[in-house]
Structures are given as structure tokens and as C-alpha cells.
Design a protein around this motif. Structure first.
Motif, short mmCIF file in Angstrom:
data_model
loop_
_atom_site.label_atom_id
_atom_site.label_comp_id
_atom_site.label_asym_id
_atom_site.label_seq_id
_atom_site.Cartn_x
_atom_site.Cartn_y
_atom_site.Cartn_z
N SER A 51 7.84 3.38 -7.17
CA SER A 51 6.72 2.71 -6.80
C SER A 51 6.67 1.08 -7.05
CB SER A 51 5.23 3.51 -7.16
OG SER A 51 4.24 2.52 -7.14
N SER B 35 9.07 7.10 1.63
CA SER B 35 7.99 8.12 1.49
C SER B 35 8.20 9.28 2.22
CB SER B 35 6.75 7.25 2.19
OG SER B 35 6.41 6.11 1.56
N SER C 270 -3.61 -0.69 6.54
CA SER C 270 -3.21 -2.19 6.42
C SER C 270 -3.58 -2.96 7.73
CB SER C 270 -1.70 -2.49 5.99
OG SER C 270 -1.14 -1.94 7.02
N GLY D 30 -0.86 8.36 -4.57
CA GLY D 30 -1.07 9.41 -3.56
C GLY D 30 -0.27 10.73 -3.81
N PRO E 53 -1.49 4.28 4.91
CA PRO E 53 -1.27 2.90 4.50
C PRO E 53 -1.15 2.13 5.59
CG PRO E 53 -0.40 4.31 2.94
CD PRO E 53 -0.73 5.30 4.15
N VAL F 29 -5.14 2.08 1.21
CA VAL F 29 -4.67 3.44 1.12
C VAL F 29 -5.89 4.44 1.47
CG1 VAL F 29 -3.80 5.10 -0.28
CG2 VAL F 29 -2.80 3.07 -0.29
N VAL G 153 -5.12 8.59 1.94
CA VAL G 153 -4.59 8.75 0.69
C VAL G 153 -3.59 9.85 0.66
CG1 VAL G 153 -6.08 10.03 -0.54
CG2 VAL G 153 -4.77 8.53 -1.78
N TRP H 39 1.90 1.76 -3.56
CA TRP H 39 1.03 2.18 -4.39
C TRP H 39 0.82 3.87 -4.04
CZ3 TRP H 39 -3.61 4.78 -4.27
CH2 TRP H 39 -4.59 4.70 -5.59
N ASN H 40 0.89 4.12 -2.81
CA ASN H 40 0.64 5.44 -2.32
C ASN H 40 1.66 6.34 -2.94
OD1 ASN H 40 -0.98 7.27 -0.67
ND2 ASN H 40 0.95 7.28 0.98
N ALA I 29 0.86 -1.27 0.17
CA ALA I 29 -0.14 -0.13 -0.13
C ALA I 29 0.82 1.26 0.02
CB ALA I 29 -0.99 -0.20 1.16
N MET I 30 1.88 1.11 0.82
CA MET I 30 3.08 2.45 0.66
C MET I 30 3.52 2.76 -0.53
SD MET I 30 3.17 3.76 4.00
CE MET I 30 4.65 4.37 3.86
N ALA J 228 -4.60 -2.90 -1.81
CA ALA J 228 -3.55 -2.04 -1.76
C ALA J 228 -4.34 -0.60 -1.79
CB ALA J 228 -2.44 -1.93 -2.51
#
Lengths: 328, 431
Positions: free
Chosen positions: A204, A164, A255, A51, A251, A240, A245, A46-47, A43-44, A236
Motif C-alpha cells: 500500500s 488490487s 475519485s 479495505g 475507489p 474509498v 470500501v 489505501w484500499n 485511494a486504491m 483518499a
């Protein structure tokens, strides 16, 4: 929140997760924790693209699957795990750069549909190319070690968090956010939208592959097609959105909520789990479009305002004001 | 505002897809529309009892012996999964009605209780459900239906070091992994590969046999395994493989391979599709007006909905692993209950799955404890009669067991091999 408070909270979270890994001896809980860490890392990743850079990819699982596939194959083939991961990440970076050139010519919904088509194509192809199951050797299964895998997963999540955090504070990250807000305006101020989107796409993808590597290392058995499944992308995204987001904490909270919530519902209200989870999720998205992070911020502001209205708090306010100035 | 709505829509779709990714395509029976995990417990629970051990310590007996079953109840394997659950339920009831299982460790009889999970026919959900069950004090795992879910599940059982028993899987390769906790008293690919030719040679005079063999194999580990074994066995029995086609599970259009089989003048079609592919293959064969003189479908023809195919599905031989006509002790009881509840003789997998419960009960009684390692060792030493015949496990967890072949004859599944008392004649040619 001041920088000191933030640092203390991060250190407390890190200490808690380390203590959890060292003290908890329940295989089921450790398994849940590892699942949370893997999904959190995915998820991070994807963010960063969705995001920070505002590019809603629906084909993210392709990179997660690639990381799992290469790492697992090389590692079970006798290569050191670290080498397998490095090769997996390198291949993924090249693949993402190659795929990114045509994909990033699309904008908005067209980019989403394009990446979805790519993700599904890769998913189906993986099923055709590798129809057999991949399982750890029997000896390895019987001597399976949870704690080591937990800390590997924790380390990978920490990497995604650090990347991130660095992006949020860096010129590159600010450029990505500028592109997210308005591509034309960003271009006019000297920020190259394509370059920033491409870098977000590659970073990513590499982090998604890193999460996939942990999945390949952690799982006792699975069909190689599985980590390529679009379900991973949608999980994911769900995580998020529930968490928040475009934030770093979002994230992570998402999760934890997703994996633990799913497990609790599975064992308590199995027939109703989809309905309960669905209603809860829709409520979160509708009432708190910024996810749990926004909810937390609202509560924090409310509490701060009430506290600030109490007499004798002027000194604290002054201190916060000073810290704020330092941050800027 | 528009963007916010788009996010909400996307998020809702994401949730639905994540939750229902591989379910809701039940082509037969049971729980249509559910994409969650279902829990069902069977049988009454006993009361706790306290026993004093040899060492003087008190040991509180659990309410029951918990059996963790992960079985497809939705999705493409739901029809087979329903047979598995019936088999488990019938034999659990039989054991409990007889007083349960004596566990020396507690010096008392304990009832069996099944904790049932639905993996939605998705092997990846099988592993998740098994991990969850590992935290529920189960003594053994009971497997589901079809090789993919067993392939995923056995590794988890090995990791958790909890014995795993499964039927409705012919995948021999799983027994070559060195697993110590996996037991499967069920015909495997090498048995299936030869028994069809043995039956043909015994049932049809030389010169009339369907010697031109065509193979439709799904692109799975089991498909690759059995396809190769058929290729290897055919010449040894006087048959020639003239066609060997593979397809991806879930394929919807089989026209191409059917036409190839027709062009190759295939006389004996051997296939091993899992639902719904088997149904689709024969439906499209009917639409194309082709039916070979002999056809074997290892699985897929064992569900009641096969009758809906009409003429093209009639005469198909299946190698489903068990048949109530085998005549072993205990078959009458489960067959009678099946007739009362379902209106037909016991389905093929019912007997095989029922036998697992008999084996588990026997092993626990001999082990005298619910300890996983002790129960595993007792399972390995099994030597008993079951509704599926005598069972003695080999070192690899397989057991030499009957591999009955049955034929769909006018809507009924008739035992045609081995030629035991009461078995029917093979209808040939079927077209």
C-alpha cells in the motif's frame, strides 16, 4: 456479473480513458482528469491496507509525500524520471517496513491513532526541512505537456488496479481478507496476521508513493510539505468510502465523483459547496454503507430479478448459472 | 453496527478536514467560517458587439475583459487579502466609470470584470483555483497576498502562459526563475534590506542610532532571502547583527527568541512575519515587558487589528509597499472612497493593488487585443504613471518603485520615509 461482461466493461473503461487523453484538447479537463487519476491511485493504495487488510491507516499521506519528494528532487536534479521513481519506491518500501514493525503491533483504533501521529509528525517535519517552494523550471513550464502526463497518471492508476485485482485473486490477498475478518481465526488456520498486515502495509505504501511520484511529476509548483498533508489521507479515505470500501471499482468511481463534484460545486455553488458536498456524502455513507458499488449492485440485482421473471429468460439464467460455476 | 457507526464518523471527519484543512482562522475580517471558495464578480457587464475585422470575418466582442483574481479572503492572510480586493475593486470601478478599456480588435470599449476566487490562504488552493480560472476566458491573473501564494501561482501562470500581476510579495527569488509572464511593481527584498538602514541613518544622528540589530525571520523562502540580505546590508551602513533567529510559520510561542533578543540587547528588531505570527510576536513581547527602541515589521502591522496590541504595537515601522501620502495622481480618489467606506485612509496594499488594474487596462489598450501573448508583451513595455508612482518593468518583471516606510503612531499609519511633502517624523526611540 459474468467474467466476460466484467472484462468487456474494463476494456471499455480503458478505451474511453485512452480516447479521452488522445482527443480532449482542453487543458482544464485534462488537469481534472489527472487529478482524478492521482487521487484514484492513492485511494486504491489505501484500499489495499484499509479495505482488504482492514487496517485503517490515517498516516497514508506520509508515503504519498515521500514518493513526491524523492521523485521530484531527483528528476529536477537531472536524473531520468524512471530512475527517480524506482529510487522513490525503493526508499518508501524500506521506510514502510521499518515503520510497520512498531505500528502493526497496534490494533484497531490504536493503529489508526498511531499512524495519524506518524503522518502529522512527518508532515510538520517536511515543512520545517523544506520551507521553500518547488517549481518546474520556466522553460519546462512554458513547454508543459499535458497529454504525456495524463498517460503517465493513467498508467500508474492501471498498475494499482492490476495489483488490487491480483491481490483479490491471490492467496496473499485472501490471507489479508482473512486477517481483516478475524485475526485470531486467521492465525488459527495458519495465516500469519503480522506478515499479511506487513505486506499489505508495504504494498500500500509503495503504491501511494507511486501516486505521489506522479503528483511530483505533474505539479507546476507546490510546497514540499503539501503532499505530506493529512488532507491527502482523508481525501483518499473519503473517496474509498464513497466508492465502496474493499472493492476495486469503488475507489475509481469515488475519485471521479470527488474531483468532478468538487470542481462543479466550486464553479457553480462556491458558497454552498461544503454544505452540498457534505450532505451528499453523509447520505451516501448512511444509505449506502458499501458506497456507490453497493448501490450499483442493488440496482443490478433488482433489474436482473425483474428480467428473470419475464418469460423466455430461462436460457439466459441457465447460461449465467454455468458461467458462475466456471468462476468458482 | 458499531463498526458501521465508526466508519460513518470517520468518513464525516474526513470530509470536514479535507474541505476545511487550512481555513477558518481569520484573525482580522471577512467571511469568517467559510471554508469554501468564494466567487464574486465586480462591475456591470457590457453588451456584446460584433465587429468586422480587416480580413472580413466577424468577431463577437466578449461582454467584458475578465480578470481572474485569486486572493485569500479567509485564513491567516485574509486581512491583507481584503486590502488587495478593495484595491482591485476601486480601480476597476474607476476604469469602468471612465468608459472601460478600448480594445481595437473589437473596435469597442469593454468593461473590466473581476472573477474572484478565495484560496483560503493556502498556496496549494491558489494553484487549484488558477487552473479552474484558466478555463474561464480570463485575460490576466491578478495575485493575492503574501509570498507563498504568489510563489505557487506564478508557476501556474507561466505554465498556462497567461500574464500574472501581483503585489504584496517581496520575494526576489521568484523573479530569478526566468518567468516571462510575471509582473510585480512592488518593493522587493533587496529594496527592503537597504531602505531601513538608509532611513535610520537619515533620520537619527550618529551616536544615537540603534546599531545592535536582531532579526526574526520566518522559515520560508522569503524569510531566508530577506534575513540573509539584512545580514549582508547591516555592516555596510554601520550596524551589527547580534541575533538572527528563525521560526516556523504558525509558531505560537515566541518566548524563547524574544528572551534571546532581550539578552542580546537588541536595539533594532527587524522582522518579516506574516499574520498571525507578527501579532503573536508583539503580543508576547508586551507580556514579557520588552520593547526595543526601534522595530520594523515588514508586513502584519498593516491591518487595523494591529491597534489592539496597544503600546507594544505603537511605534512599529512597516514596509508595506505603499502609502496614501506618496501624493501620486489618482490617490485622492481611492483614499476618499476608503475613508467613506472604511472610516480610515487607504490601507497600504490598496494603492499597490489598485495600480495593477491601471497597468492592465493600459496594456490591453496598447495591445489592442485580449490575446495573452500580446497583452504580455504590452505589459513588458509598460511606461506609465500609476497611484503607486511611475512604473517601467525590468526584464525580470520587477519595477523600480518607491519603497515607503510608515510608522504606527497613536493608531495611525504615518509615512516617515521617503521624506516627501507631508511626511511625518520618525518617532525614536519608540520605547
Amino acid at each position: 456479473m459474468s467474467r466476460t461482461t466484467s472484462l468487456v466493461l474494463w476494456l471499455a473503461a480503458l478505451g474511453t480513458t485512452i480516447a479521452f487523453g488522445l482527443l480532449v484538447d482542453d487543458d482544464h479537463l485534462i488537469t481534472l482528469a489527472i487529478q482524478t487519476l492521482i487521487l484514484g491511485a492513492l485511494a486504491m493504495s489505501w484500499n489495499i491496507l484499509g479495505g482488504f487488510a482492514g487496517q485503517v491507516s490515517l498516516g497514508h499521506a506520509a508515503f504519498f509525500g515521500l514518493g513526491a519528494l524523492i521523485t521530484r528532487d531527483l528528476w529536477l536534479g537531472g536524473r531520468p524520471l524512471i530512475l527517480a521513481v524506482v529510487i522513490a519506491l525503493s526508499v518508501t518500501a524500506v521506510a514502510a517496513a521499518v515503520v510497520g514493525v512498531p505500528m502493526l503491533r497496534f490494533r484497531g483504533i490504536y493503529f489508526s491513532v498511531g499512524t495519524l501521529a506518524l503522518g502529522v509528525a512527518v508532515w510538520l517535519t517536511a515543512g520545517n526541512l523544506w520551507p521553500g517552494i518547488t517549481s518546474l523550471p520556466a522553460e519546462d513550464l512554458r513547454s508543459y505537456e499535458f497529454t504525456g502526463r495524463y498517460f503517465v497518471a493513467l498508467g500508474v492508476l492501471a498498475v494499482t488496479v492490476i495489483v488490487s485485482m491480483w491481490l483479490v485473486r491471490s492467496k496473499l490477498g485472501l490471507g489479508m481478507m482473512a486477517v481483516r475478518e478475524d485475526e485470531e481465526a486467521a492465525g488459527a488456520t495458519g495465516v500469519s496476521p503480522f506478515t499479511h498486515k506487513m505486506l499489505a502495509f508495504v504494498i500500500s505504501a509503495v503504491l501511494a508513493a507511486l501516486a505521489g511520484s506522479v503528483f511530483g511529476y505533474f505539479s507546476a509548483s507546490y510546497y514540499p510539505q503539501f503532499p505530506f498533508s493529512v488532507v491527502w489521507t482523508f481525501e483518499a479515505i473519503t473517496v474509498v468510502f464513497v466508492g465502496g470500501v474493499g472493492t476495486i471499482v469503488g475507489p475509481l468511481i469515488g475519485s471521479l465523483f470527488f474531483v468532478v463534484g468538487r470542481d462543479l460545486l466550486n464553479s457553480t455553488f462556491p458558497e454552498l459547496q461544503v454544505v452540498v458536498f457534505g450532505v451528499l456524502f453523509i447520505l451516501v455513507v448512511l444509505v449506502l454503507p458499501g458506497g456507490f458499488v453497493e448501490g450499483g449492485q442493488k440496482i443490478f440485482r433488482l433489474v436482473s430479478r425483474r428480467t428473470a421473471n419475464q418469460p423466455g429468460k430461462d436460457a439466459d439464467r441457465e447460461s449465467e448459472h454455468r458461467e458462475g460455476k466456471e468462476r468458482i | 453496527m458499531k463498526t458501521r457507526k465508526l466508519w460513518v464518523l470517520l468518513a464525516v471527519i474526513a470530509l470536514i478536514v479535507a474541505a476545511c484543512s487550512s481555513s477558518d482562522s481569520d484573525d482580522t475580517t471577512t467571511t469568517a467560517g467559510s471554508c469554501g471558495t468564494e466567487t464574486t464578480t465586480t462591475t456591470d457587464t457590457g453588451s456584446s458587439e460584433t465587429t468586422t475585422t480587416a480580413g472580413g470575418g466577424d468577431m463577437t466582442a466578449p461582454d467584458a475583459i475578465y480578470l481572474g483574481a485569486v486572493v485569500p479572503q479567509t485564513g491567516p492572510f485574509a486581512g491583507g487579502g481584503a486590502q488587495v480586493v478593495r484595491g482591485y475593486t476601486y480601480c476597476i470601478d474607476i476604469v469602468n466609470e471612465a468608459g472601460g478599456v478600448y480594445v481595437a480588435e473589437y473596435d469597442t470599449n469593454l468593461p473590466l470584470e473581476m472573477i474572484l476566487r478565495d484560496d483560503e490562504s493556502d498556496p496549494n488552493k491558489t494553484t487549484a483555483a488558477m487552473e479552474e480560472l484558466a478555463g474561464q476566458d480570463i485575460t490576466v491573473y491578478l495575485g493575492g497576498f503574501a509570498s507563498p501564494v504568489h510563489a505557487a501561482g506564478t508557476a501556474v501562470a507561466e505554465k498556462n502562459q497567461i500574464p500574472y500581476l501581483g503585489v504584496a510579495t517581496a520575494l526576489q527569488a521568484l523573479h530569478e526563475q526566468g518567468y516571462q509572464y510575471y509582473f510585480s511593481p512592488f518593493p522587493k527584498s533587496p529594496d527592503i534590506a537597504t531602505s531601513v538602514f538608509e532611513m535610520l541613518n537619515a533620520s537619527i544622528p550618529e551616536g544615537e542610532r540603534p546599531t545592535r540589530v536582531g532579526i526574526f525571520a520566518e522559515a520560508t523562502d522569503w524569510g531566508e532571502e530577506l534575513g540573509a540580505l539584512w545580514e549582508e546590508a547591516a555592516p555596510q551602513y554601520g550596524y551589527e547583527v547580534v541575533l538572527h533567529e528563525t521560526y516556523a510559520p504558525g509558531t505560537e510561542d515566541f518566548t524563547d527568541i524574544i528572551l534571546k533578543a532581550q539578552a542580546a540587547d537588541v536595539e533594532a528588531l527587524l522582522s518579516l512575519p506574516t499574520p498571525p505570527d507578527g501579532f503573536n510576536i508583539y503580543k508576547q513581547m508586551g507580556e514579557l515587558g520588552w520593547k526595543p527602541p526601534f522595530s520594523l515589521v515588514v508586513r502584519a502591522a498593516d491591518v487595523p487589528t494591529w491597534n489592539d496590541l496597544g503600546d507594544v504595537g505603537d511605534g512599529v515601522v512597516l514596509s508595506a509597499g505603499w502609502h496614501p501620502g506618496l501624493g501620486y495622481p489618482g490617490i485622492d480618489a481611492i483614499n476618499q472612497r476608503h475613508i467613506e467606506e472604511e472610516g480610515r485612509p487607504a490601507d497600504p496594499i490598496v494603492g499597490s493593488s489598485c495600480s495593477l488594474i491601471q497597468i492592465v487596462a493600459d496594456a490591453i489598450e496598447r495591445a489592442g487585443t485580449l490575446d495573452h501573448q500580446a497583452v504580455r508583451d504590452a505589459l513588458a513595455a509598460t511606461d506609465m504613471m500609476t497611484v503607486a508612482g511611475p512604473v517601467v518593468f525590468r526584464d525580470d518583471g520587477t519595477a523600480p518603485i518607491d519603497n515607503p516606510l510608515s510608522q504606527r503612531q497613536g493608531g495611525t499609519i504615518v509615512l516617515v520615509w521617503p521624506q516627501v511633502e507631508g511626511a511625518g517624523e520618525l518617532l525614536y526611540p519608540a520605547n
